[in-house]
Each structure stands twice: as structure tokens, then as C-alpha cells.
Design a protein around this motif. Structure first.
Motif, PDB file in Angstrom:
ATOM      1  N   ARG A  15      29.458  37.517  35.221  1.00 27.45           N
ATOM      2  CA  ARG A  15      30.386  36.405  35.188  1.00 27.45           C
ATOM      3  C   ARG A  15      31.527  36.727  34.241  1.00 27.45           C
ATOM      4  O   ARG A  15      31.394  37.487  33.318  1.00 27.45           O
ATOM      5  CB  ARG A  15      29.601  35.164  34.801  1.00 27.45           C
ATOM      6  CG  ARG A  15      30.118  34.363  33.717  1.00 27.45           C
ATOM      7  CD  ARG A  15      29.216  33.241  33.304  1.00 27.45           C
ATOM      8  NE  ARG A  15      28.972  33.306  31.885  1.00 27.45           N
ATOM      9  CZ  ARG A  15      29.916  33.105  30.971  1.00 27.45           C
ATOM     10  NH1 ARG A  15      31.131  32.833  31.316  1.00 27.45           N
ATOM     11  NH2 ARG A  15      29.634  33.183  29.692  1.00 27.45           N
ATOM     12  N   GLY A  16      32.680  36.084  34.482  1.00 27.33           N
ATOM     13  CA  GLY A  16      33.837  36.299  33.618  1.00 27.33           C
ATOM     14  C   GLY A  16      33.595  35.753  32.226  1.00 27.33           C
ATOM     15  O   GLY A  16      32.712  34.941  31.999  1.00 27.33           O
ATOM     16  N   PHE A  36      43.904  35.117  35.617  1.00 23.82           N
ATOM     17  CA  PHE A  36      43.127  35.034  36.860  1.00 23.82           C
ATOM     18  C   PHE A  36      42.813  36.437  37.375  1.00 23.82           C
ATOM     19  O   PHE A  36      41.679  36.745  37.735  1.00 23.82           O
ATOM     20  CB  PHE A  36      43.925  34.226  37.889  1.00 23.82           C
ATOM     21  CG  PHE A  36      43.119  33.700  39.041  1.00 23.82           C
ATOM     22  CD1 PHE A  36      42.381  32.534  38.922  1.00 23.82           C
ATOM     23  CD2 PHE A  36      43.118  34.357  40.257  1.00 23.82           C
ATOM     24  CE1 PHE A  36      41.653  32.028  39.986  1.00 23.82           C
ATOM     25  CE2 PHE A  36      42.390  33.867  41.336  1.00 23.82           C
ATOM     26  CZ  PHE A  36      41.654  32.703  41.194  1.00 23.82           C
ATOM     27  N   GLN A  39      40.232  38.198  35.036  1.00 25.39           N
ATOM     28  CA  GLN A  39      38.877  37.687  35.212  1.00 25.39           C
ATOM     29  C   GLN A  39      38.285  38.144  36.549  1.00 25.39           C
ATOM     30  O   GLN A  39      37.117  38.498  36.621  1.00 25.39           O
ATOM     31  CB  GLN A  39      38.852  36.168  35.093  1.00 25.39           C
ATOM     32  CG  GLN A  39      39.172  35.665  33.692  1.00 25.39           C
ATOM     33  CD  GLN A  39      38.151  36.129  32.665  1.00 25.39           C
ATOM     34  OE1 GLN A  39      38.331  37.159  32.027  1.00 25.39           O
ATOM     35  NE2 GLN A  39      37.091  35.371  32.515  1.00 25.39           N
ATOM     36  N   LEU A  40      39.090  38.135  37.612  1.00 22.61           N
ATOM     37  CA  LEU A  40      38.616  38.638  38.914  1.00 22.61           C
ATOM     38  C   LEU A  40      38.215  40.101  38.807  1.00 22.61           C
ATOM     39  O   LEU A  40      37.201  40.522  39.361  1.00 22.61           O
ATOM     40  CB  LEU A  40      39.705  38.488  39.975  1.00 22.61           C
ATOM     41  CG  LEU A  40      39.698  37.215  40.789  1.00 22.61           C
ATOM     42  CD1 LEU A  40      40.955  37.129  41.649  1.00 22.61           C
ATOM     43  CD2 LEU A  40      38.464  37.098  41.648  1.00 22.61           C
ATOM     44  N   VAL A  43      34.852  40.315  36.923  1.00 23.60           N
ATOM     45  CA  VAL A  43      33.706  39.796  37.688  1.00 23.60           C
ATOM     46  C   VAL A  43      33.402  40.679  38.900  1.00 23.60           C
ATOM     47  O   VAL A  43      32.255  41.004  39.165  1.00 23.60           O
ATOM     48  CB  VAL A  43      33.963  38.336  38.120  1.00 23.60           C
ATOM     49  CG1 VAL A  43      32.918  37.870  39.115  1.00 23.60           C
ATOM     50  CG2 VAL A  43      33.974  37.437  36.903  1.00 23.60           C
ATOM     51  N   ASN A  44      34.438  41.081  39.631  1.00 24.58           N
ATOM     52  CA  ASN A  44      34.226  41.860  40.853  1.00 24.58           C
ATOM     53  C   ASN A  44      34.032  43.341  40.597  1.00 24.58           C
ATOM     54  O   ASN A  44      33.635  44.077  41.490  1.00 24.58           O
ATOM     55  CB  ASN A  44      35.390  41.656  41.823  1.00 24.58           C
ATOM     56  CG  ASN A  44      35.398  40.274  42.442  1.00 24.58           C
ATOM     57  OD1 ASN A  44      34.404  39.562  42.409  1.00 24.58           O
ATOM     58  ND2 ASN A  44      36.527  39.887  43.005  1.00 24.58           N
ATOM     59  N   PRO A  60      34.350  35.551  44.019  1.00 23.90           N
ATOM     60  CA  PRO A  60      33.310  35.830  43.023  1.00 23.90           C
ATOM     61  C   PRO A  60      31.964  35.175  43.339  1.00 23.90           C
ATOM     62  O   PRO A  60      30.984  35.449  42.663  1.00 23.90           O
ATOM     63  CB  PRO A  60      33.902  35.283  41.719  1.00 23.90           C
ATOM     64  CG  PRO A  60      34.874  34.253  42.139  1.00 23.90           C
ATOM     65  CD  PRO A  60      35.426  34.723  43.456  1.00 23.90           C
ATOM     66  N   LEU A  98      34.327  32.748  37.329  1.00 26.35           N
ATOM     67  CA  LEU A  98      35.343  33.542  36.629  1.00 26.35           C
ATOM     68  C   LEU A  98      35.410  33.212  35.138  1.00 26.35           C
ATOM     69  O   LEU A  98      36.158  33.848  34.397  1.00 26.35           O
ATOM     70  CB  LEU A  98      36.723  33.309  37.260  1.00 26.35           C
ATOM     71  CG  LEU A  98      36.899  33.789  38.693  1.00 26.35           C
ATOM     72  CD1 LEU A  98      38.258  33.368  39.233  1.00 26.35           C
ATOM     73  CD2 LEU A  98      36.727  35.305  38.774  1.00 26.35           C
TER      74      LEU A  98
END
Length: 181
Positions: A15-16, A36, A39-40, A43-44, A60, A98
Motif C-alpha cells: 500500500r502507498g 498521485f 503513490q501509484l 503501490v504498483n 491499485p 494509495l
């Protein structure tokens, strides 16, 4: 479409970092869109596809479909997003995955209300308006060049002339912005 809890069960576990853990932002000068994207990426495990002020990425929440999440940075600096697999129903779940809140999608308010701070803000806004005007000029000049080529070949249509008139109006607007009028 699977139930939301089934999708979340398949979501990635990395998780972010939360807004609280970040002290509000990753970097003090990060835009909501940059935050954004960061964080993506975290997470990814890979960066999203970014082009200009838009991005495409895997959601996510871990859908089997790829590149279903779309986001855009608005003129105000805010971020709008939509997942084609989730629809509108799971926006909070996406933000939670995120480590973000809805408030993270909007730029911070001007905090320096001193005359110097307001003057600096106005100057930055003016610089942004001039940069936007230069970009508009470049686009509209390209349109005028295309129409001019059509005129030289005697292939100009009414639609070309109307678009050229619009380009002229936009060029005049951009010149006014650049000249401070």
C-alpha cells in the motif's frame, strides 16, 4: 463485476505511504498530480503511463484488466480519476490503497497571506499564464500554417477558413496575456 471485498482481497499488499506518514505531502512542493503518480508508482511497483497532464495505470485494487485507471490534472491543479473496472463506486478504496485522502487531490491553499507572499503568488500565476499562452500560440500558428498551405494549393475549405479565424482569435488572446493586458 466482482464484489468490492473480492477485488480488495486481490489488491497488491504494498500500500502507498499515508498522508499522515508523509507529513501531508511527499515533498513540500509536490503537486497533487505528482503525489498521485508517486503513490501509484510505489503501490504498483512501476510508474504509470504519463502523457502531459494525463495518466493511465493499473488500478491499485488489483483487477485482472490492465491499465483501467485514468487520471488527469485539471487547470486548478486538482486531480480527477476514474477506474473503468471499478466505476465511481470504489474511489475511496482506490485512494486508501494509495494511502491518499480526497483532500490530497487538491492543491494546498495559499498560506503566505503577507503582501510579499500574495505578490509572489500573483507573479507565479502570471508566469504560468504566459507559459500557457506561448503553448497556445505554438498550436494556433501550426493551424495557420496548415491553412496557408491549403490556400497556396487552392484547396481551402470553409471549415479551414473558420478554423483559421478561431486561430486568429486565440493568437490575439495569447498576445494580450503575454503583453499583460
Amino acid at each position: 463485476m466482482p464484489a468490492p471485498d473480492a477485488r480488495q482481497a486481490n489488491a497488491p499488499t504494498n500500500r502507498g505511504v499515508s498522508s499522515a506518514e508523509l507529513g501531508g505531502r511527499l515533498h513540500a512542493n509536490s503537486s497533487p498530480f505528482d503525489l498521485f503518480v508517486q503513490q501509484l508508482t510505489q503501490v504498483n511497483g512501476r510508474p504509470p503511463y504519463v502523457r502531459g497532464q494525463q495518466l493511465r495505470a493499473d488500478c491499485p485494487l488489483g483487477h485482472s484488466s490492465r491499465m483501467t485507471l485514468w487520471a488527469i490534472e485539471g487547470e486548478s491543479g486538482s486531480v480527477g480519476f476514474y477506474c473503468h473496472a471499478c466505476g465511481d463506486s470504489d474511489k475511496q478504496a482506490i485512494l486508501s490503497a494509495l494511502g491518499l485522502k480526497f483532500s490530497d487531490l487538491y492543491p494546498q491553499r495559499l498560506s503566505d497571506s503577507t503582501p510579499e507572499g500574495r505578490r509572489g503568488f500573483r507573479q507565479r500565476m502570471r508566469e504560468a499564464a504566459i507559459a500557457t499562452a506561448w503553448n497556445a500560440l505554438a498550436s494556433e500558428v501550426a493551424i495557420v500554417r496548415i491553412v496557408a498551405g491549403d490556400v497556396l494549393r487552392l484547396e481551402v475549405s470553409r471549415e479551414d477558413l473558420e478554423r483559421c479565424a478561431l486561430a486568429e482569435a486565440r493568437i490575439n488572446d495569447a498576445v494580450r496575456v503575454i503583453n499583460g493586458r
